[in-house]
Design a protein around this motif. Structure first.
Motif, PDB file in Angstrom:
ATOM      1  N   SER A  75       0.812  -1.215   0.000  1.00  0.00           N
ATOM      2  CA  SER A  75       0.000   0.000   0.000  1.00  0.00           C
ATOM      3  C   SER A  75       0.852   1.275   0.000  1.00  0.00           C
ATOM      4  O   SER A  75       0.339   2.384  -0.105  1.00  0.00           O
ATOM      5  CB  SER A  75      -0.917   0.004   1.227  1.00  0.00           C
ATOM      6  OG  SER A  75      -0.136   0.146   2.396  1.00  0.00           O
ATOM      7  N   GLU A 101       3.079   2.803  -2.068  1.00  0.00           N
ATOM      8  CA  GLU A 101       3.094   3.749  -3.194  1.00  0.00           C
ATOM      9  C   GLU A 101       1.746   4.444  -3.332  1.00  0.00           C
ATOM     10  O   GLU A 101       1.675   5.654  -3.556  1.00  0.00           O
ATOM     11  CB  GLU A 101       3.476   3.019  -4.477  1.00  0.00           C
ATOM     12  CG  GLU A 101       4.919   2.560  -4.439  1.00  0.00           C
ATOM     13  CD  GLU A 101       5.480   2.148  -5.788  1.00  0.00           C
ATOM     14  OE1 GLU A 101       4.760   2.243  -6.792  1.00  0.00           O
ATOM     15  OE2 GLU A 101       6.653   1.728  -5.814  1.00  0.00           O
ATOM     16  N   GLU A 102       0.678   3.666  -3.183  1.00  0.00           N
ATOM     17  CA  GLU A 102      -0.667   4.229  -3.312  1.00  0.00           C
ATOM     18  C   GLU A 102      -0.915   5.298  -2.241  1.00  0.00           C
ATOM     19  O   GLU A 102      -1.413   6.396  -2.533  1.00  0.00           O
ATOM     20  CB  GLU A 102      -1.667   3.084  -3.136  1.00  0.00           C
ATOM     21  CG  GLU A 102      -3.033   3.363  -3.706  1.00  0.00           C
ATOM     22  CD  GLU A 102      -3.955   2.185  -3.417  1.00  0.00           C
ATOM     23  OE1 GLU A 102      -5.080   2.428  -2.968  1.00  0.00           O
ATOM     24  OE2 GLU A 102      -3.520   1.025  -3.619  1.00  0.00           O
ATOM     25  N   LYS A 160      -1.504   9.406  -2.900  1.00  0.00           N
ATOM     26  CA  LYS A 160      -2.717  10.122  -2.443  1.00  0.00           C
ATOM     27  C   LYS A 160      -2.332  11.365  -1.646  1.00  0.00           C
ATOM     28  O   LYS A 160      -2.891  12.444  -1.825  1.00  0.00           O
ATOM     29  CB  LYS A 160      -3.547   9.199  -1.535  1.00  0.00           C
ATOM     30  CG  LYS A 160      -4.522   8.324  -2.293  1.00  0.00           C
ATOM     31  CD  LYS A 160      -5.414   7.605  -1.298  1.00  0.00           C
ATOM     32  CE  LYS A 160      -6.000   6.377  -1.966  1.00  0.00           C
ATOM     33  NZ  LYS A 160      -6.409   5.356  -1.001  1.00  0.00           N
ATOM     34  N   LEU A 193       1.714   9.105 -11.507  1.00  0.00           N
ATOM     35  CA  LEU A 193       0.721   8.981 -10.429  1.00  0.00           C
ATOM     36  C   LEU A 193       0.763  10.182  -9.480  1.00  0.00           C
ATOM     37  O   LEU A 193      -0.099  10.301  -8.613  1.00  0.00           O
ATOM     38  CB  LEU A 193       0.950   7.676  -9.648  1.00  0.00           C
ATOM     39  CG  LEU A 193       0.659   6.404 -10.452  1.00  0.00           C
ATOM     40  CD1 LEU A 193       1.127   5.169  -9.703  1.00  0.00           C
ATOM     41  CD2 LEU A 193      -0.838   6.290 -10.766  1.00  0.00           C
TER      42      LEU A 193
END
Ligand code: ZN
Length: 459
Positions: A220, A222-223, A227, A264
């Protein structure tokens, strides 16, 4: 074989252990005790054995709680060789010099304040001298360190150069094996190769830092970071990241680069505000052999893993101060992992009152530190004697931890189920040690002991 732990016994700093084989003494690590100043200073000055009694030393990695007292050994008569990986030796050249310089500054400050203080534990000259004792041994290379005693380093996946040591000795005509875990890293961490899994030994000495809990999954990471960066950017704010100079800062930059590459996150300026981090990053660039395949592939595609689209490594104080006048969204990674000292304090002071900003915590924050008060989201925080409102968003990411969690420690310990006569646990608080002791006993390990400081254990 006989083992005596003189530090990291029922605590998490000051690693130092002596293994006796055939009448010879091998020292594993010689780290600094860290904690309240007076208490830890007294412990650090009291050497638990005669340094000249040591026949060889093995150093697991460059973290100061494992390596930080090595220059003091040299000053007090140690004349043996120190075996470490090439990256550990190079990192020590920088980390130990930084430690000596901090002590010199501290001593000068205390003298100026008229406080009684005996002086630094060691000086830069002691660091230069002890570096002459190092012998660099690459991973997977078996080397005889004293007669009939061989060691092989395997990757521990904890920080650059960190090693798990496999020792083979012949004692009374019988072959004996011993594993020293050092600090064990985690699978799938950025940059580093996964920790080695041993296939057993007659005895093991292993760390227990997170013996009682697991971390949030790395997947989790990188995500979560994407964000946080994107949301702060859209608010027009800055992301302030307190970070330790060794490993964590390089990992954060590397993950930012990967996120940029995958589109991203927006491409915003990154400032790494720490001379030590800049120097440590140079050492990382010299040791690309320590990187995992994913990092090697990224380097093939996109070059330097520590260079994002707009990045500046800041050494000079004036340039650090100039960051205060920047108002566009950016990421500032600054030294002072627990916000207690270093340039991070200035950045928090200058940015904590603006609700558009984010303070991102990526490392453990001990009790009684500014970092802990930020984690607790106190409405007001005190910096340099002045109170500030904590209006910035506070985000916490535990997935960057460099230590194996409970499940990985149990998997490591299980490797010795059928072979080890004895397992010895160090480097943990009481709860963590006891939890790991009972888990490993349940898994079928024979004799799992918690090391007591200075008490010899027959292996
Ligand atoms: Zn460590």
């Amino acid at each position: 074989m006989k083992l005596t732990c003189y530090g990291a016994a029922e605590e998490v700093t000051g690693s130092k252990h002596v293994l006796e084989v055939n009448g010879k003494r091998i020292l594993f690590d010689f780290g600094l005790f860290q904690g309240r100043r007076n208490e830890s200073d007294a412990k650090n000055r009291r050497l638990p054995f005669e340094p000249h009694s040591i026949d060889a030393m093995v150093l697991s990695h460059a973290h100061i709680d494992h390596s930080g007292l090595v220059p003091l050994l040299g000053r007090e008569g140690f004349r043996a060789r120190i075996y470490a990986t090439p990256a550990t030796r190079d990192l020590c050249a920088i980390m130990l010099l930084d430690s000596a310089n901090i002590q010199m500054k501290d001593a000068a400050w205390l003298a100026k304040k008229g406080k009684s203080f005996i002086g630094p534990l060691y000086e830069p000259l002691d660091v230069h001298r002890i570096l002459r004792r190092f012998i660099c041994v690459p991973y997977e290379e078996r080397i005889e360190i004293i007669d009939d005693v061989f060691v092989t380093f395997h990757d521990a996946g904890h920080v650059l150069g960190s090693a798990i040591t496999y020792l083979e000795a012949t004692e009374g005509g019988e072959k004996k094996t011993f594993v020293f875990s050092g600090d064990i890293g985690r699978k799938n961490m950025p940059l580093l190769i996964d920790p080695w899994m041993p296939s057993g030994a007659d005895a093991v000495l292993m760390e227990s830092t997170y013996g009682n809990r697991d971390h949030k999954p790395i997947e989790s990471m990188e995500e979560d970071l994407a964000k946080i960066v994107t949301a702060t950017y859209h608010r027009g704010g800055k992301i302030i990241i307190p970070s330790f100079s060794l490993e964590r800062s390089q990992e954060v930059v590397y993950v930012i680069k990967r996120l940029e590459e995958a589109n991203l996150i927006p491409r915003i300026p990154v400032y790494v505000d720490s001379p030590l981090t800049a120097n440590v990053t140079e050492i990382f660039r010299l040791h690309t052999d320590c990187f995992d395949d994913e990092t090697s592939a990224l380097m093939e595609r996109a070059g330097d893993p520590f260079k994002t689209s707009h990045i500046e490594y800041i050494r000079e104080t004036e340039k650090s101060v100039r960051l205060n006048s920047k108002h566009e969204p950016c990421i500032i990674i600054a030294s002072g992992g627990m916000c207690e000292f270093g340039r991070i304090q200035h950045h928090i002071k200058n940015n904590c009152e603006d609700p558009r900003n984010t303070i991102l915590i990526v490392g453990f924050q001990a009790q009684h530190t500014l970092g802990r008060r930020i984690v607790e989201r106190r409405p007001r925080i005190r910096i340099f004697g002045v109170e500030y409102a904590l209006n910035a968003e506070v985000q916490i990411m535990n997935s960057f931890s460099g230590h194996a969690g409970r499940s990985d420690l149990i998997d490591f310990g299980k490797c010795f189920k059928d072979s080890a006569r004895r397992a010895v646990l160090v480097h943990g608080e009481t709860d963590a040690l006891q939890a790991l002791q009972s888990a490993l006993t349940k898994e079928g390990l024979k004799d799992v002991l918690i090391a007591k400081a200075g008490k010899a254990i027959e292996l």
